[in-house]
Design an enzyme around this catalytic site. Structure first.
Site, PDB file in Angstrom:
ATOM      1  N   TYR A   1     -19.210  21.772 -14.583  1.00 47.30           N
ATOM      2  CA  TYR A   1     -19.611  23.112 -14.992  1.00 47.30           C
ATOM      3  C   TYR A   1     -19.638  24.000 -13.746  1.00 47.30           C
ATOM      4  O   TYR A   1     -20.630  24.046 -13.006  1.00 47.30           O
ATOM      5  CB  TYR A   1     -21.009  23.110 -15.615  1.00 47.30           C
ATOM      6  CG  TYR A   1     -21.128  22.488 -16.988  1.00 47.30           C
ATOM      7  CD1 TYR A   1     -20.012  22.086 -17.713  1.00 47.30           C
ATOM      8  CD2 TYR A   1     -22.371  22.318 -17.576  1.00 47.30           C
ATOM      9  CE1 TYR A   1     -20.130  21.527 -18.973  1.00 47.30           C
ATOM     10  CE2 TYR A   1     -22.501  21.760 -18.843  1.00 47.30           C
ATOM     11  CZ  TYR A   1     -21.382  21.361 -19.525  1.00 47.30           C
ATOM     12  OH  TYR A   1     -21.511  20.802 -20.775  1.00 47.30           O
TER      13      TYR A   1
ATOM     14  N   GLY B   1     -19.700  28.031 -32.360  1.00 42.62           N
ATOM     15  CA  GLY B   1     -18.841  27.723 -33.494  1.00 42.62           C
ATOM     16  C   GLY B   1     -17.393  27.602 -33.093  1.00 42.62           C
ATOM     17  O   GLY B   1     -17.046  26.916 -32.133  1.00 42.62           O
TER      18      GLY B   1
ATOM     19  N   PRO C   1     -15.931  27.456 -25.907  1.00 43.99           N
ATOM     20  CA  PRO C   1     -16.405  27.857 -24.585  1.00 43.99           C
ATOM     21  C   PRO C   1     -16.388  29.357 -24.316  1.00 43.99           C
ATOM     22  O   PRO C   1     -16.961  29.812 -23.341  1.00 43.99           O
ATOM     23  CB  PRO C   1     -15.440  27.133 -23.633  1.00 43.99           C
ATOM     24  CG  PRO C   1     -14.209  26.915 -24.436  1.00 43.99           C
ATOM     25  CD  PRO C   1     -14.685  26.668 -25.832  1.00 43.99           C
TER      26      PRO C   1
END
Length: 299
Positions: free
Chosen positions: A69, A221, A225
């Site tokens: 990340y 949903g 990302p």
């Protein structure tokens, strides 16, 4: 609903092995920029540090992160270390290993079993810890996870890892891993805007065995990302209006209503959104609300 005085305690707790965590946690993916990975602009560092500190002030004691990340300027693990070390005794930091991104941010070759120690040690270094609370093996399309999970089980036996978990798996992978070592949590894509029957079956399996289920992209949903999604927005907005809540809060509340073992890890770099996300743990949906949302999801 107001979010001024609502803390993560309102959502209740669950055990990750022997580690009690509040059911609304925090996902670190969006701390590094306006979208995950290299898809957006880097975040303001001081703002991201403030979000992390405020999350803990609001009672969050479960943070989900990974060494992969990062944006061009920000690393989620570095931010967590800078903001929260020395770590509180009750703070649980979960991380993931398996995928790999090179210095430019592009995805590289995923880890072989013998590479996983290096992935674990890199998370330890970045977080400034001598062990990791929970480590997810993120499946990387391989049919069998036995070799990779076995390598992590060896690191657990060596004391580098406290608990093991799985991400992006099918029900058969959970059984395969459990034959090697205990699994405390499963993390798959799941939410109102994303429907996969295999994941529904996996959720039922986790519920029956008392294993935590931790959806990712529960708010985003279909957008994944890149941010919050819009699927079924009319139904979500209608329920939100009835409760004086935001659509994101309804999505988080729906997630938590899927079982006491389901944990939410909404991520944000916005302090206002953080308070709203935590407050969603106090939102109690009615049977009619759930029926309406479930109908939209299956439609």
């Amino acid at each position: 609903m107001t979010s001024e005085t609502i803390t993560a305690e309102s959502a209740g707790t669950w055990q990750l092995g022997d580690l009690p965590v509040r059911r609304v946690g925090f996902g670190a993916m969006r701390l590094t920029g306006s979208a995950a990975f290299h898809l957006g602009t880097p975040s303001d560092r001081e703002r991201s540090l403030a979000v992390l500190r405020r999350a803990v002030e609001l009672g969050v004691n479960h943070i989900d992160t990974a060494a992969f990340y990062f944006s061009s300027l920000r690393s989620a693990n570095e931010l967590i270390n800078s903001a929260l070390a020395p770590y509180a005794d009750d703070l649980v930091v979960a991380t993931k290993v398996g995928p790999y991104r090179d210095w430019s941010g592009e995805w590289g070759t995923s880890a072989r079993p013998e590479d996983l120690r290096g992935h674990v040690e890199e998370n330890l270094r970045q977080l400034g810890r001598d062990h990791l609370d929970v480590v997810y093996l993120r499946r990387m399309r391989q049919d069998s996870i036995a070799e990779h999970f076995g390598a992590l089980a060896e690191l657990r036996a060596a004391g580098l890892v406290r608990h093991l978990a799985l991400s992006d798996v099918e029900p058969r992978h959970l059984a395969e891993a459990q034959a090697i070592a205990p699994v405390v949590s499963v993390q798959n894509r799941y939410g109102l805007g994303f429907h996969d029957p295999a994941t529904d079956a996996l959720l039922a399996q986790c519920r029956a065995q008392g294993i935590a289920f931790v959806p990712f992209y529960a708010i985003a949903g279909e957008a994944g990302p890149r941010g919050a999604g819009t699927a079924h927005e009319e139904e979500v907005r209608a329920v939100a209006r009835a409760h004086g809540a935001t659509p994101a809060q309804v999505r988080i509340a729906w997630t938590l209503h899927q079982g006491p073992n389901v944990l939410a890890i909404p991520g944000t770099g916005n302090p206002d959104h953080l308070a709203e996300n935590v407050a969603a743990g106090a939102l109690r949906l009615t049977d009619a609300d759930l029926a309406r949302l479930d109908g939209a999801r299956k439609g």
